[in-house]
Design a protein around this motif. Structure first.
Motif, PDB file in Angstrom:
ATOM      1  N   VAL A  67       0.852  -1.198   0.000  1.00  0.00           N
ATOM      2  CA  VAL A  67       0.000   0.000   0.000  1.00  0.00           C
ATOM      3  C   VAL A  67       0.882   1.241   0.000  1.00  0.00           C
ATOM      4  N   SER A  68       0.480   2.247  -0.776  1.00  0.00           N
ATOM      5  CA  SER A  68       1.169   3.538  -0.681  1.00  0.00           C
ATOM      6  C   SER A  68       0.150   4.662  -0.735  1.00  0.00           C
ATOM      7  N   LEU A  69       0.491   5.753  -0.075  1.00  0.00           N
ATOM      8  CA  LEU A  69      -0.364   6.939  -0.055  1.00  0.00           C
ATOM      9  C   LEU A  69       0.459   8.087  -0.627  1.00  0.00           C
ATOM     10  N   ASP A  70       0.021   8.641  -1.750  1.00  0.00           N
ATOM     11  CA  ASP A  70       0.798   9.669  -2.451  1.00  0.00           C
ATOM     12  C   ASP A  70       2.251   9.219  -2.623  1.00  0.00           C
ATOM     13  N   LEU A  84      -3.963   5.081   7.559  1.00  0.00           N
ATOM     14  CA  LEU A  84      -3.589   6.233   6.741  1.00  0.00           C
ATOM     15  C   LEU A  84      -3.822   7.484   7.573  1.00  0.00           C
ATOM     16  N   GLY A  85      -2.814   8.337   7.688  1.00  0.00           N
ATOM     17  CA  GLY A  85      -2.973   9.574   8.452  1.00  0.00           C
ATOM     18  C   GLY A  85      -2.888  10.782   7.530  1.00  0.00           C
ATOM     19  N   PHE A  86      -3.633  11.828   7.872  1.00  0.00           N
ATOM     20  CA  PHE A  86      -3.647  13.055   7.068  1.00  0.00           C
ATOM     21  C   PHE A  86      -3.290  14.234   7.963  1.00  0.00           C
ATOM     22  N   GLY A  87      -2.276  14.980   7.588  1.00  0.00           N
ATOM     23  CA  GLY A  87      -1.783  16.085   8.410  1.00  0.00           C
ATOM     24  C   GLY A  87      -2.736  17.271   8.446  1.00  0.00           C
ATOM     25  N   ARG A  88      -2.447  18.193   9.343  1.00  0.00           N
ATOM     26  CA  ARG A  88      -3.258  19.414   9.515  1.00  0.00           C
ATOM     27  C   ARG A  88      -3.418  20.178   8.205  1.00  0.00           C
ATOM     28  N   ASP A  89      -2.369  20.179   7.371  1.00  0.00           N
ATOM     29  CA  ASP A  89      -2.418  20.951   6.129  1.00  0.00           C
ATOM     30  C   ASP A  89      -2.436  20.036   4.903  1.00  0.00           C
ATOM     31  N   ALA A  90      -2.987  18.832   5.054  1.00  0.00           N
ATOM     32  CA  ALA A  90      -3.029  17.870   3.943  1.00  0.00           C
ATOM     33  C   ALA A  90      -3.770  18.464   2.738  1.00  0.00           C
ATOM     34  N   ALA A  91      -3.327  18.081   1.524  1.00  0.00           N
ATOM     35  CA  ALA A  91      -3.954  18.559   0.283  1.00  0.00           C
ATOM     36  C   ALA A  91      -5.367  17.992   0.145  1.00  0.00           C
ATOM     37  N   ARG A 114     -11.350  19.532   4.165  1.00  0.00           N
ATOM     38  CA  ARG A 114     -10.590  20.647   4.707  1.00  0.00           C
ATOM     39  C   ARG A 114     -11.219  21.090   6.026  1.00  0.00           C
ATOM     40  N   ARG A 115     -10.402  21.546   6.963  1.00  0.00           N
ATOM     41  CA  ARG A 115     -10.936  22.044   8.232  1.00  0.00           C
ATOM     42  C   ARG A 115     -10.408  23.448   8.502  1.00  0.00           C
ATOM     43  N   ASP A 116     -11.159  24.193   9.284  1.00  0.00           N
ATOM     44  CA  ASP A 116     -10.715  25.541   9.657  1.00  0.00           C
ATOM     45  C   ASP A 116     -10.057  25.468  11.023  1.00  0.00           C
ATOM     46  N   TRP A 117      -8.899  26.063  11.136  1.00  0.00           N
ATOM     47  CA  TRP A 117      -8.154  26.001  12.395  1.00  0.00           C
ATOM     48  C   TRP A 117      -8.232  27.328  13.128  1.00  0.00           C
TER      49      TRP A 117
END
Ligand SMILES: [Zn+2]
Length: 304
Positions: A67-70, A84-91, A114-117
């Protein structure tokens, strides 16, 4: 499928009945094969959780799959489980590639919400902590390298399957991802969830795992515990007043790991609870949602 039907009917029209029958059964076999193929490719991989900034998704695919992610390799256990983890500023999108052991490949474009921080201002931080001198900066660098090395050691067995809980009781005093401003100066985004509680209150392991760090005095996080839950998932507990575990210890979900404190960079007693996947910081509340959903689906399957 509907689009192909007229073509199939036309090609069968005007042929001898036996030839028509043979062609029809061949077409049925081809159709059946393609259906089986599509279903197994699509249903072979099950994803639990929401792909969102700061979020975690739990996956299960065929044993032996890669498995690969990006394009980044993802740790997978022998049974085909992965995270699979997605960072605070993930695309906004991420490409999940699953190479199955029989040579087939499954590619999925994941839409990452997307989230608002928020912005959080914190005053009253001791000056030597908010603006570290050269010696403190060197110490910070060495400690960061040590923690990074711990995050790079991946254990291939998932230990997060037995449920998940919040490590301390108390109101949330700081959310994940907020842009922090210490004493009026900009800092890094908040990498975890803060839970306010009186000094000495118990702190528990959020899931089963192995203690990989029990440090008595880190510059930023003070007394700190880190627990490895497998496949790249690690929890951390900072600013503790007491450590109740040692590195190498196996813990179960809910076991006591330490007590609430205000050691390191803290203006009052609270737990800073962090979750990470590989080197990516995750929102503990998002991880909680995913692992609770995963636990519910595992429990349901066991009952059936
Ligand atoms: Zn914090």
């Amino acid at each position: 499928m509907t689009r192909n039907d007229p073509g199939l009917c036309q090609s069968l029209a005007g042929r001898a009945p036996s030839a028509r029958l043979a062609a029809a059964s061949m077409a049925a076999v081809v159709l059946l094969l393609s259906l089986v193929w599509t279903c197994s490719a699509a249903a072979g991989t099950v994803l639990t959780g929401r792909a969102e900034q700061g979020g975690l998704v739990a996956g299960a695919t065929d044993p032996g799959a890669r498995v690969s992610l990006d394009s980044r390799p993802v740790p997978v256990d022998r049974q085909g489980r992965f995270l699979l983890g997605f960072g605070r500023d993930a695309a906004a999108t991420a490409e999940l590639l699953i190479a199955l052991p029989d040579g087939r490949a499954e590619v999925r474009a994941l839409a990452v919400s997307r989230r608002d921080w928020r912005i959080q201002r914190i005053e009253g931080v001791p000056r030597e902590k908010a603006e570290p001198d050269a010696a403190s900066l060197a110490r910070l660098k060495a400690e960061a390298a040590m923690v990074r090395a711990i995050r790079e050691r991946i254990t291939p067995e998932p230990q997060y399957l037995g449920g998940f809980l919040r490590p301390a009781d108390g109101p949330v005093s700081g959310v994940f991802g907020s842009q922090r401003v210490y004493n009026g100066n900009g800092g890094a985004p908040h990498s975890g969830l803060d839970i306010a509680a009186p000094a000495g209150a118990p702190v528990h392991a959020c899931a089963d795992g192995t203690v990989v760090l029990a440090a008595p005095d880190l510059f930023l996080t003070g007394r700190t515990v880190m627990i490895d839950h497998g496949l790249g998932l690690i929890s951390s507990y900072a600013h503790l007043s007491r450590l109740d575990v040692v590195a190498g210890a196996k813990v179960r979900r809910g076991d006591l790991v330490g007590a609430i404190g205000a050691t390191g960079l803290a203006t009052g007693p609270h737990l800073h609870w962090g979750m990470s996947w590989l080197d990516i910081r995750l929102d503990p509340e998002a991880v909680e949602n995913t692992l609770n959903a995963l636990y519910a689906s595992i429990s349901l399957n066991k009952k059936q």
